[in-house]
Write an enzyme that holds these catalytic residues in place. Structure first.
Site, PDB file in Angstrom:
ATOM      1  N   HIS A 107     -48.541-128.162  38.475  1.00  0.00           N
ATOM      2  CA  HIS A 107     -49.317-128.831  37.440  1.00  0.00           C
ATOM      3  C   HIS A 107     -48.386-129.596  36.505  1.00  0.00           C
ATOM      4  O   HIS A 107     -47.257-129.164  36.237  1.00  0.00           O
ATOM      5  CB  HIS A 107     -50.116-127.823  36.608  1.00  0.00           C
ATOM      6  CG  HIS A 107     -51.012-126.937  37.420  1.00  0.00           C
ATOM      7  ND1 HIS A 107     -51.944-127.429  38.308  1.00  0.00           N
ATOM      8  CD2 HIS A 107     -51.116-125.584  37.471  1.00  0.00           C
ATOM      9  CE1 HIS A 107     -52.583-126.406  38.862  1.00  0.00           C
ATOM     10  NE2 HIS A 107     -52.095-125.286  38.380  1.00  0.00           N
ATOM     11  N   GLU A 125     -51.190-122.098  32.433  1.00  0.00           N
ATOM     12  CA  GLU A 125     -52.208-121.115  32.800  1.00  0.00           C
ATOM     13  C   GLU A 125     -51.639-119.701  32.849  1.00  0.00           C
ATOM     14  O   GLU A 125     -50.426-119.501  32.945  1.00  0.00           O
ATOM     15  CB  GLU A 125     -52.840-121.463  34.149  1.00  0.00           C
ATOM     16  CG  GLU A 125     -51.880-121.494  35.312  1.00  0.00           C
ATOM     17  CD  GLU A 125     -52.514-122.090  36.575  1.00  0.00           C
ATOM     18  OE1 GLU A 125     -53.515-122.817  36.469  1.00  0.00           O
ATOM     19  OE2 GLU A 125     -51.981-121.824  37.658  1.00  0.00           O
ATOM     20  N   HIS A 183     -46.446-122.962  42.715  1.00  0.00           N
ATOM     21  CA  HIS A 183     -47.122-121.670  42.786  1.00  0.00           C
ATOM     22  C   HIS A 183     -48.297-121.725  43.746  1.00  0.00           C
ATOM     23  O   HIS A 183     -48.772-122.805  44.123  1.00  0.00           O
ATOM     24  CB  HIS A 183     -47.617-121.245  41.392  1.00  0.00           C
ATOM     25  CG  HIS A 183     -48.642-122.186  40.819  1.00  0.00           C
ATOM     26  ND1 HIS A 183     -48.301-123.336  40.133  1.00  0.00           N
ATOM     27  CD2 HIS A 183     -50.004-122.156  40.838  1.00  0.00           C
ATOM     28  CE1 HIS A 183     -49.397-123.959  39.752  1.00  0.00           C
ATOM     29  NE2 HIS A 183     -50.447-123.274  40.172  1.00  0.00           N
ATOM     30  N   ARG A 203     -51.346-131.052  44.764  1.00  0.00           N
ATOM     31  CA  ARG A 203     -51.234-130.234  45.976  1.00  0.00           C
ATOM     32  C   ARG A 203     -50.016-130.692  46.782  1.00  0.00           C
ATOM     33  O   ARG A 203     -49.912-131.852  47.172  1.00  0.00           O
ATOM     34  CB  ARG A 203     -52.530-130.377  46.779  1.00  0.00           C
ATOM     35  CG  ARG A 203     -52.752-129.307  47.834  1.00  0.00           C
ATOM     36  CD  ARG A 203     -54.094-129.506  48.538  1.00  0.00           C
ATOM     37  NE  ARG A 203     -55.213-129.347  47.640  1.00  0.00           N
ATOM     38  CZ  ARG A 203     -56.147-130.280  47.430  1.00  0.00           C
ATOM     39  NH1 ARG A 203     -56.077-131.444  48.045  1.00  0.00           N
ATOM     40  NH2 ARG A 203     -57.128-130.043  46.605  1.00  0.00           N
TER      41      ARG A 203
END
Length: 335
Positions: A107, A125, A183, A203
């Site tokens: 991200h 996150e 991740h 992605r």
């Protein structure tokens, strides 16, 4: 100025989630949390969200049936004075059921997202592991420092997995994922995720899978290479957590960053004559995500809000004093 008169203080309400049927999902969100959502697979439920890609709805009280985003635009004081964008929820809270491995992804941070993604937020996150299969793992960073050319070549060849760090996952684990950290959530993991209000995912690798129509999902290698941290990551360790007890409840901090604070809250008033009381001040709302058990939230007026495992309660800023009764566990989120 926010009026603090008790009669004008705001009331909590239940939320109804938006849902996602990503190909890696399973059925546990329906089976374990009684979501009763007609999707299979049911990969994610966005429990508290005003993001345009999936907005929660209000499920109780005077705003029932309306989108949370519309309610907060009409009543921005519900968010309190803390959020940097008045009337916009700064966080997004999800349940995630990973029956299969999620894609290897990364991200962006706020600066990159603002410049390259039309002013959007980046994505920081936190994961709280609700359940995990015996051999469940996740991917967290690289096993050692990477060279940019070698990483790009491995992504195009499809063999990047050999460079990734795999970490065992256990129930009650906490993981903090900073922007730039490569991740992936592994198969057999049930997770609650608290994050910035963002849906920006780059992605990098998707195991050559195909969707329902037989197409491979899009990769975002160029953008991923712009933001990925190439350094090897130390294996994430579970921090020592200390439960603080008061009559009828206990709590422990799980995570604190500049975007959100999360604590686990346990209530058990079966043998306690004094119920657990709390309220929000004028600075911030709170979200109570029930991860086990059930009970009732009582308002000063005597009204009762019943909650069950899997329910999400939004408590506006400057609420009246509320009392919890029952036997349950929550993730309690503030900003």
């Amino acid at each position: 100025m926010i009026n603090t008169n008790t009669s004008l203080r705001t009331k909590p309400f239940l939320l109804k989630p938006a849902a996602k049927d990503y190909l890696w999902g399973g059925n546990r969100l329906n089976d374990d949390f009684s979501k009763n959502i007609d999707l299979s697979p049911l990969a994610e439920t966005w429990e508290c969200s005003t993001h345009p890609d999936g907005t929660s709805a209000v499920a109780s009280g005077s705003f029932a049936g309306r989108l949370l985003s519309d309610v907060l635009k009409e009543r921005p004081e519900f968010l309190g004075t803390h959020p940097d964008t008045p009337g916009e929820l700064p966080i997004l809270i999800k349940f995630i059921d990973a029956k299969q491995d999620l894609s290897v992804q990364v991200h962006p941070d706020d600066a990159y997202a603002f410049e390259k993604e039309n002013g959007q937020r980046g994505k920081t996150e936190m994961w709280y592991v609700l359940d995990a299969a015996k051999d469940a793992q996740l991917i967290y960073g690289f096993a050692h420092d990477m060279e940019r050319g070698a990483l790009r070549e491995s992504l195009y060849r499809g063999d990047v997995e050999r460079y990734l760090q795999r970490v065992p996952v256990h129930r009650d684990d906490v993981f903090f994922i900073e922007p730039g950290t490569v991740h992936a959530i592994g198969a057999g993991t049930l997770i609650a995720e608290i994050q910035e209000s963002s849906n920006l995912t780059y992605r990098m690798y998707d195991y050559n899978r195909t969707d329902k129509s037989g197409k491979k999902r899009t990769l975002h290698i160029d953008k991923a290479m712009d933001v990925v941290n190439m350094k090897g990551s130390p294996e994430p360790k579970q921090q020592l957590r200390v439960l603080r007890y008061v009559p009828g409840s206990a709590s422990e901090f799980l995570c604190r960053c500049k975007y959100f604070q999360v604590e686990r809250m346990l209530i058990n008033t079966e043998r306690c004559r004094s119920l657990v009381s709390f309220r929000t001040d004028s600075t911030s709302f709170q979200v109570l995500l029930c991860i086990s058990g059930c009970g009732v939230l009582l308002e000063e007026s005597g009204e009762a809000l019943h909650f069950f495992r899997g329910d999400c309660i939004f408590v506006p800023a400057n609420s009246e004093t509320l009392r919890l009764h029952g036997r349950a566990q929550f993730l309690r989120v503030t900003c």
